[in-house]
Design a protein around this motif. Structure first.
Motif, mmCIF file in Angstrom:
data_model
loop_
_atom_site.group_PDB
_atom_site.id
_atom_site.type_symbol
_atom_site.label_atom_id
_atom_site.label_comp_id
_atom_site.label_asym_id
_atom_site.label_seq_id
_atom_site.Cartn_x
_atom_site.Cartn_y
_atom_site.Cartn_z
ATOM 1 N N UNK A 93 -19.549 -26.709 -3.360
ATOM 2 C CA UNK A 93 -18.702 -25.608 -3.807
ATOM 3 C C UNK A 93 -17.721 -25.205 -2.708
ATOM 4 N N UNK A 94 -18.182 -25.168 -1.473
ATOM 5 C CA UNK A 94 -17.300 -24.818 -0.352
ATOM 6 C C UNK A 94 -16.217 -25.877 -0.160
ATOM 7 N N UNK A 95 -16.582 -27.148 -0.329
ATOM 8 C CA UNK A 95 -15.587 -28.215 -0.218
ATOM 9 C C UNK A 95 -14.525 -28.076 -1.307
ATOM 10 N N UNK A 96 -14.957 -27.704 -2.505
ATOM 11 C CA UNK A 96 -14.005 -27.499 -3.591
ATOM 12 C C UNK A 96 -13.080 -26.314 -3.275
ATOM 13 N N UNK A 97 -13.651 -25.231 -2.758
ATOM 14 C CA UNK A 97 -12.835 -24.077 -2.411
ATOM 15 C C UNK A 97 -11.842 -24.405 -1.294
ATOM 16 N N UNK A 98 -12.281 -25.199 -0.318
ATOM 17 C CA UNK A 98 -11.375 -25.617 0.767
ATOM 18 C C UNK A 98 -10.231 -26.475 0.221
#
Length: 105
Positions: A93-98
């Motif tokens: 999820x953090x990679x997607x947000x980044x």
């Protein structure tokens, strides 16, 4: 004699006018060529922007799919793998947000 001088002056004026017209044509063609080159450069830049946006959209979709899959795995994990799956899902999820932030800016 006066007629010859007048004829010579008229010839000279005619030649000067012809040279002037040729210079105007040359300058106009050069201006059009420059405009064509600028239009081509602008089109190339636009294509690069569109390609970048398309690549960004594909990256976002891939990151979103990865995050969604990770969350589904986390939800369906048994008691032993819940914590690992939850951490994986949060990382995805953090990679997607980044990726979304990079594509937006």
């Amino acid at each position: 004699m006066a007629r010859m001088r007048t004829a010579r002056w008229l010839d000279l004026i005619g030649y000067a006018a012809l040279v002037f017209v040729l210079l105007v044509v040359i300058v106009t063609q050069d201006s059009q060529r420059r405009q064509a080159v600028e239009a081509k450069e602008a089109a190339t830049a636009e294509v690069q922007v569109l390609r970048s946006q398309q690549e960004c959209a594909a990256l976002l979709q891939a990151q979103y799919d990865s995050a969604l899959l990770a969350w589904l795995v986390a939800l369906s994990s048994g008691s032993g793998g819940v914590e690992v799956a939850r951490v994986d899902a949060q990382l995805a999820m953090q990679q997607w947000l980044d990726a979304r932030e990079r594509c937006a800016g």
